[in-house]
Design a protein around this motif. Sequence first.
Motif, PDB file in Angstrom:
ATOM      1  N   UNK A  62       0.834  -1.203   0.000  1.00 53.92           N
ATOM      2  CA  UNK A  62       0.000   0.000   0.000  1.00 53.92           C
ATOM      3  C   UNK A  62       0.873   1.259   0.000  1.00 53.92           C
ATOM      4  N   UNK A  63       1.971   1.239   0.756  1.00 54.89           N
ATOM      5  CA  UNK A  63       2.874   2.404   0.778  1.00 54.89           C
ATOM      6  C   UNK A  63       3.642   2.529  -0.533  1.00 54.89           C
ATOM      7  N   UNK A  64       3.956   1.413  -1.158  1.00 51.27           N
ATOM      8  CA  UNK A  64       4.599   1.466  -2.486  1.00 51.27           C
ATOM      9  C   UNK A  64       3.667   2.164  -3.474  1.00 51.27           C
ATOM     10  N   UNK A  65       2.386   1.797  -3.442  1.00 46.92           N
ATOM     11  CA  UNK A  65       1.428   2.424  -4.369  1.00 46.92           C
ATOM     12  C   UNK A  65       1.200   3.890  -4.024  1.00 46.92           C
ATOM     13  N   UNK A  66       1.148   4.195  -2.724  1.00 46.52           N
ATOM     14  CA  UNK A  66       0.951   5.586  -2.294  1.00 46.52           C
ATOM     15  C   UNK A  66       2.093   6.476  -2.782  1.00 46.52           C
ATOM     16  N   UNK A  67       3.316   5.971  -2.714  1.00 47.85           N
ATOM     17  CA  UNK A  67       4.479   6.760  -3.123  1.00 47.85           C
ATOM     18  C   UNK A  67       4.724   6.721  -4.629  1.00 47.85           C
ATOM     19  N   UNK A  68       3.961   5.906  -5.347  1.00 48.52           N
ATOM     20  CA  UNK A  68       4.101   5.860  -6.797  1.00 48.52           C
ATOM     21  C   UNK A  68       5.372   5.183  -7.277  1.00 48.52           C
ATOM     22  N   UNK A  69       5.923   4.268  -6.482  1.00 47.06           N
ATOM     23  CA  UNK A  69       7.138   3.559  -6.923  1.00 47.06           C
ATOM     24  C   UNK A  69       6.793   2.602  -8.063  1.00 47.06           C
ATOM     25  N   UNK A  70       7.662   2.494  -9.069  1.00 43.07           N
ATOM     26  CA  UNK A  70       7.385   1.582 -10.197  1.00 43.07           C
ATOM     27  C   UNK A  70       7.672   0.134  -9.820  1.00 43.07           C
ATOM     28  N   UNK A  71       6.791  -0.440  -9.031  1.00 47.36           N
ATOM     29  CA  UNK A  71       6.964  -1.815  -8.546  1.00 47.36           C
ATOM     30  C   UNK A  71       5.890  -2.692  -9.160  1.00 47.36           C
ATOM     31  N   UNK A  72       6.322  -3.736  -9.854  1.00 40.70           N
ATOM     32  CA  UNK A  72       5.401  -4.659 -10.512  1.00 40.70           C
ATOM     33  C   UNK A  72       5.209  -5.869  -9.610  1.00 40.70           C
ATOM     34  N   UNK A  73       4.067  -5.941  -8.956  1.00 41.90           N
ATOM     35  CA  UNK A  73       3.801  -6.994  -7.981  1.00 41.90           C
ATOM     36  C   UNK A  73       3.708  -8.352  -8.672  1.00 41.90           C
ATOM     37  N   UNK A  74       4.524  -9.300  -8.209  1.00 44.68           N
ATOM     38  CA  UNK A  74       4.578 -10.620  -8.851  1.00 44.68           C
ATOM     39  C   UNK A  74       3.436 -11.530  -8.402  1.00 44.68           C
ATOM     40  N   UNK A  75       2.764 -11.161  -7.300  1.00 44.67           N
ATOM     41  CA  UNK A  75       1.751 -12.066  -6.736  1.00 44.67           C
ATOM     42  C   UNK A  75       0.383 -11.905  -7.393  1.00 44.67           C
ATOM     43  N   UNK A  76       0.154 -10.768  -8.062  1.00 42.30           N
ATOM     44  CA  UNK A  76      -1.179 -10.509  -8.605  1.00 42.30           C
ATOM     45  C   UNK A  76      -1.306 -11.040 -10.031  1.00 42.30           C
ATOM     46  N   UNK A  77      -2.477 -11.524 -10.358  1.00 43.42           N
ATOM     47  CA  UNK A  77      -2.756 -12.037 -11.696  1.00 43.42           C
ATOM     48  C   UNK A  77      -3.341 -10.925 -12.570  1.00 43.42           C
TER      49      UNK A  77
END
Length: 805
Positions: free
Chosen positions: A619-634
């Motif tokens: 949630x904090x990664x998304x709030x800060x807008x970091x370009x993180x591609x979550x591997x767990x989501x389909x």
Amino acid sequence: MDQKGYRRGSFQSATSDEDMLEIAGASVDFSMADDDPPLDREIGAFSTYNGGGMNGTSTMMDFLEEPLPGVGTYEDFNTIDWVREKSRDRDRHREITNRSKESTWALLHSVSDAFSGWLLMLFIGLLAGSLAGLIDISAHWMTDLKEGVCLAGFWFNHEHCCWKSNTTFTDRDKCPEWKSWSQLILGHGEGAFAYILNYFMYVIWALMFSLLAVLLVKGFAPYACGSGIPEIKTILSGFIIRGYLGKWTLVIKTITLVLAVSSGLSLGKEGPLVHVACCCGNILCHLFTKYRKNEAKRREVLSAAAAAGVSVAFGAPIGGVLFSLEEVSYYFPLKTLWRSFFAALVAAFTLRSINPFGNSRLVLFYVEFHMPWHLLELVPFILLGIFGGLWGAFFIRSNIAWCRRRKTTRLGKYPVLEVLVVTAITAVLAFPNEYTRMSTSELISELFNDCGILDSSKLCEYVNDFNSTKGDDLPDRAAGPGVYTAMWQLALALIMKVFITIFTFGMKVPSGLFIPSMAVGAIAGRLLGVAVEQLAFYHHDWAIFSGWCSQGADCITPGLYAMVGAAACLGGVTRMTVSLVVIMFELTGGLEYIVPLMAAAMTSKWVADAIGREGIYDAHIRLNGYPFLEAKEEFSHKTRAMDVMRPRKNDPPLTVITQDTMTVEDVETIVTSTTYSGYPVVVSRVSQRLVGFVLRRDLIISIENARKKQDGIVSTSVICFTDYCPPLPPSSPSVLKLRSILDLSPFTVTDETPMEIVVDIFRKLGLRQCLVTHNGKLLGIITKKDVLKHIAQMANQDPDSILFN
């Protein structure tokens, strides 16, 4: 990066890797023209070429035969190219292996190269363990400093001060060597005025510690605030944040972590210890060339360092390795697993040697239970899991809402004032209640504790009506007045911790979330455990108790409920499962409680996931807008590459560099007029046949060095990205040959490729960008940020939130 001497600094090097590449002056044509120049003319690239070309050696310069400093490196806030980094490491390893057969010195170099990874892990473990011991000892001393001082030596904390005292066991905390502030100033510790003075000194010390912490963070290392785990997850996924793991961040984080924990704020040191360990790993990487020069290899080291951080935070080496694997690491090969295990082992051994708590344990709240649990107790354990999930979801939503408010309003402009206000409120509310006045680690230790004969805590003030006992196995007893008083105080402490933690996590001081979350769960668990214990004592003839809890038996362990509750709440907030259970059983030393822990951890995760899919770090990664591609989501939407690629309709056309017809001046104009991180190289503007991909940074460095060091390189010099360059008039200036910086195998997909495949490619290969073609012609480009924006759009979120804030 400051490009001195290059067009008077006209190149804007502060580019974002995620910016879109546009191709100026090229129209996209799906039809295949018959007169497209054949690619066969590059055939010379595969033959032995002497550098002369058509014009002879006088005008052809293969400028990058030797790698230039800076070529192949990355700028701040860019994503690394995992494929290129791994390829470079394989080439380096292959070269060392081949050379090892030539001489003894080369063989020794090969052996030292292979051993360097293990040596680096040893250094990381030693440094992380030493810093953790220093932080533990300092925080323990400064926490006690708020209440008094030791006359035998001001550097002793309360417990160490009373070790040599002749006081009885029950009065072990009231030794004459330790003086409260009222005793020191007024000469006595009783009465209303003494209480008010102690209260005042407690609040003043808390404010001083927090003020010093926030001023150090603000003035010297802004990256030292917060937990650090969301940023470390982003860095391990390939993003570069210069200075986040630097030496200043390490020094300031270590100092301010002690101050923040000592101030009594509702935060822990466990999350920031992962950041501290990763700083150690990043700094020590500079001792070894293969880790200093390769960003992918460095991230393997940082994964192991994260494991060492959790190892010293909880005294759980195996849990640390699993935490790194489950929660923070993006790329975790088997070799990294072994090295993480070794680093965690060395770190735990170092901390054990320092023995910061004087009890031969790695954490303050280590506890052992001896009584087995009954199958029917799974019901209250699952109830604790439900509570943990609800608390986790509530905390994440509330904390993210508050942090978003901090970012978008004037509140964020006054970090020092915010810290002081929260510290003042916390200290004023905490002092009257002994369970909030003590440090959170001591609170958890007391809640986990199984009452024995010698325990003098109010939680253990039961009515003793038995004649004899076997060792420490006391039967279930009726609760005395001390227990009821403790229950009320714990209920008030629970309410305070639940709400004050929301406002504390995310402030501009180092703040971990593990300990406050565990404290909330441990309080709830202890309350439920005592309730079940009293229910079993007064109603042992009920059907649910009659089979296993007879009168006079010791069947309910409230401390076990506290431990299960702590695991449930921590799982609800972080969504950890496997690593959480292993950390908790390493804390307790008991394997028989794995099933209750697993039941609570899974229940809390299911309940929390039903309310919101994200853990606190995501949630904090998304709030800060970091370009993180979550591997767990389909990704389950039926879109295609052409729907996501740039340029889109009505966008400016794509800007490309041609392989052998553009001059230095042409390329300089493209670089200065755009801020993109790289450019596709095509055969010609007409054909749009793809040749490769060149990075902006490499272009800037190469042209700058060519202008400085090579004669004949002027603005009208042709840049050639092939081994075979077209013939030029004899009077033309030297050709600048830059084939060596061209990526001849950029990853491409066709325009009809489903986006679920593209997303999988980006996740599993760690790509920065992917080129889109149709029948061999370049159509557009998809970057990591395009993918993230598309995923956000499909989830009905704001796609423009995906940028580094």
